[in-house]
Design an enzyme around this catalytic site. Sequence first.
Site, PDB file in Angstrom:
ATOM      1  N   ARG A 241     -38.793  84.631-104.300  1.00 44.57           N
ATOM      2  CA  ARG A 241     -37.540  85.232-103.813  1.00 44.57           C
ATOM      3  C   ARG A 241     -37.630  86.759-103.833  1.00 44.57           C
ATOM      4  NH1 ARG A 241     -31.953  83.479-106.559  1.00 44.57           N
ATOM      5  NH2 ARG A 241     -32.793  84.726-108.258  1.00 44.57           N
TER       6      ARG A 241
ATOM      7  N   GLU B  35     -19.426  82.502-103.101  1.00 45.68           N
ATOM      8  CA  GLU B  35     -20.019  82.265-104.418  1.00 45.68           C
ATOM      9  C   GLU B  35     -19.206  83.035-105.440  1.00 45.68           C
ATOM     10  OE1 GLU B  35     -23.940  83.961-104.838  1.00 45.68           O
ATOM     11  OE2 GLU B  35     -23.408  85.757-103.723  1.00 45.68           O
TER      12      GLU B  35
ATOM     13  N   LYS C 254     -31.552  89.997-103.039  1.00 45.91           N
ATOM     14  CA  LYS C 254     -31.164  90.310-104.424  1.00 45.91           C
ATOM     15  C   LYS C 254     -31.534  91.777-104.646  1.00 45.91           C
ATOM     16  CE  LYS C 254     -31.181  87.977-108.866  1.00 45.91           C
ATOM     17  NZ  LYS C 254     -29.750  88.033-109.113  1.00 45.91           N
TER      18      LYS C 254
HETATM   19  C1  LIG Z   1     -24.553  86.934-106.737  1.00 45.28           C
HETATM   20  C2  LIG Z   1     -25.335  85.859-107.403  1.00 45.28           C
HETATM   21  N1  LIG Z   1     -25.168  84.597-107.009  1.00 45.28           N
HETATM   22  C3  LIG Z   1     -25.837  83.590-107.582  1.00 45.28           C
HETATM   23  C4  LIG Z   1     -26.722  83.819-108.607  1.00 45.28           C
HETATM   24  C5  LIG Z   1     -27.472  82.685-109.220  1.00 45.28           C
HETATM   25  O1  LIG Z   1     -28.805  82.733-108.810  1.00 45.28           O
HETATM   26  P1  LIG Z   1     -29.975  82.161-109.717  1.00 45.28           P
HETATM   27  O2  LIG Z   1     -29.641  80.763-110.003  1.00 45.28           O
HETATM   28  O3  LIG Z   1     -31.196  82.319-108.916  1.00 45.28           O
HETATM   29  O4  LIG Z   1     -29.996  82.991-110.946  1.00 45.28           O
HETATM   30  C6  LIG Z   1     -26.927  85.117-109.044  1.00 45.28           C
HETATM   31  C7  LIG Z   1     -27.875  85.370-110.119  1.00 45.28           C
HETATM   32  O5  LIG Z   1     -28.315  86.410-110.388  1.00 45.28           O
HETATM   33  C8  LIG Z   1     -26.224  86.168-108.434  1.00 45.28           C
HETATM   34  O6  LIG Z   1     -26.392  87.422-108.819  1.00 45.28           O
END
Ligand SMILES: Cc1ncc(COP(=O)(O)O)c(C=O)c1O
Length: 439
Positions: free
Chosen positions: A198, A330, A297
């Site tokens: 990712r 989310e 991210k």
């Molecule tokens: C905005 C956002 N959504 C969802 C997630 C969950 O992602 P992951 O399961 O890869 O940690 C994160 C985690 O950092 C996030 O910052």
Amino acid sequence: MASILRNKEIFSNESSKVFDSPNRFLDADRAAHGVIRAGETQQQPVAHFLEPLAAKLLHERLDNLLLRGEQLERRDLVALRELGEPDDVGEDNGGQAARMLWCIHGNCPRTVAAWPSASKQNPAGKRGFPCVLAKRGWVPVGFPPLLGMKVYINGKFYSEQNAKVSVFDHGLLYGDGVFEGIRAYHGRLFKLKEHIDRLFCSAKAILLDLPMTHAELMEATLETCRRNKLNDGYIRLLVTRGRGTLGLNPNRCSEPQVIIIAGKIQLYPPSLYKKGMEIVTVATTRNHHNAVNPAIKSLNYLNNIMAKIEANIAGYEEAIMLNTEGYVAECTGDNIFILKDERMFTPPLSSGALHGITRGTAIDLLAELGVPTSEPNMTRYDLFNADECFLTGTGAEIVPVVKIDQRVIGNGKPGPVTKKVVKAYHELTKVSGERIAKR
Ligand SMILES: Cc1ncc(COP(=O)(O)O)c(C=O)c1O
């Protein structure tokens, strides 16, 4: 250095020294960690806000410290427990509680300081710690304790004090860079490959050439854990655009900075996982994918931070963000799932949800449990009428949600499917992941 407050004096378990003021204690602490020279002072403001902290909350935090078995000695914990007894909770414990909460929120129970209140003012907030912090703009203590970490920067390891990047780094000036948060469980890095994949996708989207290969980044992350003797914890891997000019142009930036920090994380107290969380929808809209795509991210998390601030002001720890069309995207740092009529639903990635790695794991585990997951556009109405709800994230893991915008979800308790997937997730973390120790 762990310390306790007794009779308005501060005792250190390392030196048995008694400090007559909180600032002297903090200065000694900083000197011990090489932050300032012995005898120098660097006084920091001390906040007082015990009033909104229920004694129960204090106990939970202490239990939490104990559970994590970190560097406090048992007798310190016993003493701290005494301080937290409801009868004993008074003004003088405010700073101590503040510091302790900082330690936990900053993931550092190693240095727990205590000090008598300098002010008689007792700023009461009705809804507890985050609310008070956000509304009044106070911080528990102005100085983060040091952990003795070794931080990786571009192939070398530095002590915390010496782990530095340029003030001209565009990661700092513009939030120009990408990152990952990774968990270590039982001596393994959970889903390491997926996180590095990712990171590469995020970097590609912002035209940032990572200066290392996939295999090199994996090895550097593992080596950072080894150097920090980390078996269980949280790893922050970030790549900044590098040092540039004061202008925006990323082409003027030199080397990207690859930084790896291996530390600890505890987002929520264990009791919250048992009882379930209450969340709200906030007004801040999730970034449009043609602006800053939420799939990236990136180091620019202001969209999420703005939403988090709103949640905190309302007295909640997590919030739902809707996209520009009004569909659920989310939460500020987690993906969201609901169960309705024995089927699981989560917003599609096109809604503005991060391609959550825990989200993917939960979908796989649910499939193994015989619960299929679909990804339709969802509105708040769908959430309100869900039978169960939970959030997923690397830091938070899987968190049951029992109330959304004051609507009770199901029977107001974590549901059976949620409990099953939480259990399956914990089981998986015990056996899966890249081994930290060299074979
Ligand atoms: C905005 C956002 N959504 C969802 C997630 C969950 O992602 P992951 O399961 O890869 O940690 C994160 C985690 O950092 C996030 O910052």
